[in-house]
Design a protein around this motif. Structure first.
Motif, PDB file in Angstrom:
ATOM      1  N   TYR A 214      -1.525 100.584  -0.752  1.00  0.00           N
ATOM      2  CA  TYR A 214      -2.254 100.133  -1.949  1.00  0.00           C
ATOM      3  C   TYR A 214      -3.641 100.763  -2.042  1.00  0.00           C
ATOM      4  O   TYR A 214      -4.173 100.977  -3.134  1.00  0.00           O
ATOM      5  CB  TYR A 214      -2.383  98.604  -1.936  1.00  0.00           C
ATOM      6  CG  TYR A 214      -3.485  98.097  -1.039  1.00  0.00           C
ATOM      7  CD1 TYR A 214      -4.726  97.732  -1.556  1.00  0.00           C
ATOM      8  CD2 TYR A 214      -3.304  98.007   0.345  1.00  0.00           C
ATOM      9  CE1 TYR A 214      -5.739  97.293  -0.730  1.00  0.00           C
ATOM     10  CE2 TYR A 214      -4.302  97.569   1.164  1.00  0.00           C
ATOM     11  CZ  TYR A 214      -5.528  97.204   0.632  1.00  0.00           C
ATOM     12  OH  TYR A 214      -6.532  96.774   1.456  1.00  0.00           O
ATOM     13  N   SER A 326      -2.010  87.334  -6.115  1.00  0.00           N
ATOM     14  CA  SER A 326      -1.066  88.445  -6.058  1.00  0.00           C
ATOM     15  C   SER A 326      -1.407  89.424  -4.945  1.00  0.00           C
ATOM     16  O   SER A 326      -2.481  89.358  -4.325  1.00  0.00           O
ATOM     17  CB  SER A 326      -1.042  89.181  -7.401  1.00  0.00           C
ATOM     18  OG  SER A 326      -0.559  88.330  -8.416  1.00  0.00           O
ATOM     19  N   PHE A 327      -0.492  90.350  -4.743  1.00  0.00           N
ATOM     20  CA  PHE A 327      -0.656  91.379  -3.733  1.00  0.00           C
ATOM     21  C   PHE A 327      -1.824  92.295  -4.082  1.00  0.00           C
ATOM     22  O   PHE A 327      -1.969  92.737  -5.220  1.00  0.00           O
ATOM     23  CB  PHE A 327       0.625  92.199  -3.611  1.00  0.00           C
ATOM     24  CG  PHE A 327       0.518  93.372  -2.678  1.00  0.00           C
ATOM     25  CD1 PHE A 327       0.571  93.190  -1.304  1.00  0.00           C
ATOM     26  CD2 PHE A 327       0.342  94.657  -3.171  1.00  0.00           C
ATOM     27  CE1 PHE A 327       0.470  94.263  -0.438  1.00  0.00           C
ATOM     28  CE2 PHE A 327       0.239  95.734  -2.319  1.00  0.00           C
ATOM     29  CZ  PHE A 327       0.302  95.545  -0.944  1.00  0.00           C
ATOM     30  N   ASP A 437       4.057  95.507  -1.361  1.00  0.00           N
ATOM     31  CA  ASP A 437       4.276  94.563  -2.455  1.00  0.00           C
ATOM     32  C   ASP A 437       5.684  93.966  -2.354  1.00  0.00           C
ATOM     33  O   ASP A 437       6.686  94.671  -2.478  1.00  0.00           O
ATOM     34  CB  ASP A 437       4.092  95.292  -3.786  1.00  0.00           C
ATOM     35  CG  ASP A 437       4.009  94.337  -4.964  1.00  0.00           C
ATOM     36  OD1 ASP A 437       4.424  93.170  -4.821  1.00  0.00           O
ATOM     37  OD2 ASP A 437       3.530  94.764  -6.035  1.00  0.00           O
TER      38      ASP A 437
END
Length: 465
Positions: A214, A326-327, A437
């Motif tokens: 990410y 959230s991720f 994710d």
């Protein structure tokens, strides 16, 4: 009388000569014994190879360490011989002598010395500055045969299109030559191991599930890499499209009530973190240092994952749960209105009712069921080939390490242990050393397109088959 007096004066001097001579001889003898002792018991330099150098490739470094802190290293000669021809890598004399010498040689980077395929012999000889060896210094040496292999493995990419989301995963299928002992996908400095295709007729087929982290920079290169036992390495490009994402940024206020709830509990079960004597300072040590240590432990656990598919169906989200965080949410932590820290949330916070049963998202084997730093009471499940799922902040456990679990089986109940302000489940997925994710793995279509269809295309045994 005069003669007698003269004789009396001369007599004592003549009588004193033997005493002085004895003293001189004794001193000389002691000096000779000391010299003989120094010569006889002078120590040798210690010579060691920093890495095995018996099967040599073009990327295999020769590392020689010589130490003699007592006398010092006076000379060092390193040479290789192949087909009767000697090539000198180093021939140095040191004035003043050095307590230690470190030598590193990379065959591929040296344009003057050429290795040839086949057998050879390594010769290392070091001499110190002691009185040993007839005052030339004592010597130590290494004589070792080696074999050179310079041809790297081969890679053939078999899958044609690859699409990976930032923070997400994809899979590549490829073939390697028989000499390859390790292969996989390098995403910048992160390496994702490849594995033999399960059930495939061709033993040279490999697959690698890889992630684009990410936080990886947009220009991070992705390459297939293979290496043989002689450290020869080859890289190959493959067609991959990365879908960039911008992750959310969120402020997260914390107060004294939250600190008083979470800090003492975590400190009491995390001896590697010292109490700073201040709730805020201790919280920062937990949020930064313990978080980093926990993530490193997850990567270590993934390295012990079983090399087979343990899961059989698409992964599933906690039933009747809502996503609260959230991720890869980027969090700015605020205390009394002031920023005190920034961290990334590498998972999903899933909320349902309090103390709800938490089920395994897929089949696997429990690697951890215990208190785990920032995640509090935690279960970690191995799904094979470096893929793990994590269930954090639990109030209780229904499994223990080593248990085999089925998709939908209860592993514990939700809670608020660790760095949790309220009752919820923190759910993460880890691929080898990277947290990824989980939404992709919850999607049956993604599982089929990216994993099972590719395995079946090349005659491998897909999960659940």
């Amino acid at each position: 009388m005069r003669k007698f007096r003269n004789a009396a004066r001369v007599g004592p001097r003549l009588g004193a000569l033997p005493v002085a001579l004895i003293i001189a001889l004794a001193a000389g003898a002691i000096a000779l014994v000391f010299v003989a002792w120094k010569v006889a018991f002078a120590s040798k330099p210690v010579v060691a190879l920093g890495a095995p150098w018996k099967l040599v490739g073009r990327n295999a470094p020769l590392i020689v360490d010589v130490k003699d802190p007592r006398h010092g290293v006076k000379a060092l000669r390193i040479a290789i011989e192949q087909a009767g021809k000697e090539q000198v890598l180093l021939d140095e004399h040191y004035d003043p002598p050095k307590p230690e010498v470190h030598f590193r040689w990379m065959p591929a980077q040296d344009k003057t010395v050429r290795l040839a395929e086949g057998a050879g012999r390594l010769s290392v000889r070091a001499r110190n500055a002691s009185w040993g060896g007839l005052f030339r210094g004592r010597s130590a040496s290494i004589e070792q045969p080696f074999s050179v292999r310079l041809v790297p493995p081969r890679i053939e990419v078999l899958t044609t299109q690859h699409y990976v989301n930032q923070g997400g995963c994809d899979m590549v299928v490829y073939r390697v030559s028989e000499s390859a002992t390790e292969s996989g996908v390098a995403v910048g400095a992160t390496f994702f191991r490849g594995f033999p295709m399960p059930g495939a007729a061709d033993a040279r087929l490999r697959f690698a599930i890889f992630a684009f982290p990410y936080d990886a920079a947009p220009n991070t290169p992705l390459r297939l890499r293979a290496r043989d036992e002689a450290s020869n390495e080859v890289v190959a490009s493959f067609n991959v499209k990365v879908d960039r994402k911008v992750f959310r940024s969120r402020p997260l206020p914390i107060d004294d009530a939250f600190l008083e709830k979470v800090v003492p509990e975590i400190l009491s079960q995390s001896p590697q973190i010292q109490d700073q004597g201040d709730l805020v300072k201790s919280y920062l040590a937990i949020n930064r240092d313990l978080r980093k240590a926990n993530n490193a432990q997850l990567a270590e656990m993934a390295g012990r994952s079983q090399e087979r598919f343990l899961w059989t169906q698409p992964f599933q989200q906690l039933g009747n749960s809502q996503v609260e965080a959230s991720f890869a949410d980027h969090r700015t932590y605020l205390y009394k209105g002031q920023e005190i820290d920034r961290q990334d949330h590498l998972g999903y916070d899933l909320a349902s009712t309090s103390n709800v049963p938490v089920s395994a998202s897929n089949d696997g084997v429990v690697m951890l069921a215990g208190f785990f730093g920032i995640y509090g009471n935690t279960v970690v499940i191995d799904h094979g080939y470096g893929l793990l799922s994590l269930y954090g902040h639990l109030s209780s456990f229904a499994v223990k390490a080593g248990d085999t679990v089925k998709r939908g089986q209860a592993v514990g109940r939700s809670g608020a242990t660790g760095l949790a302000g309220g009752d919820h489940l923190h759910y993460s997925m880890v691929l080898q050393s990277v947290q990824v994710d989980a939404r992709e793995w919850w999607d049956p279509h993604w599982i089929k397109d990216r994993i099972t269809a590719k395995l079946e295309q090349f005659g491998a045994t897909a999960p659940g088959r």
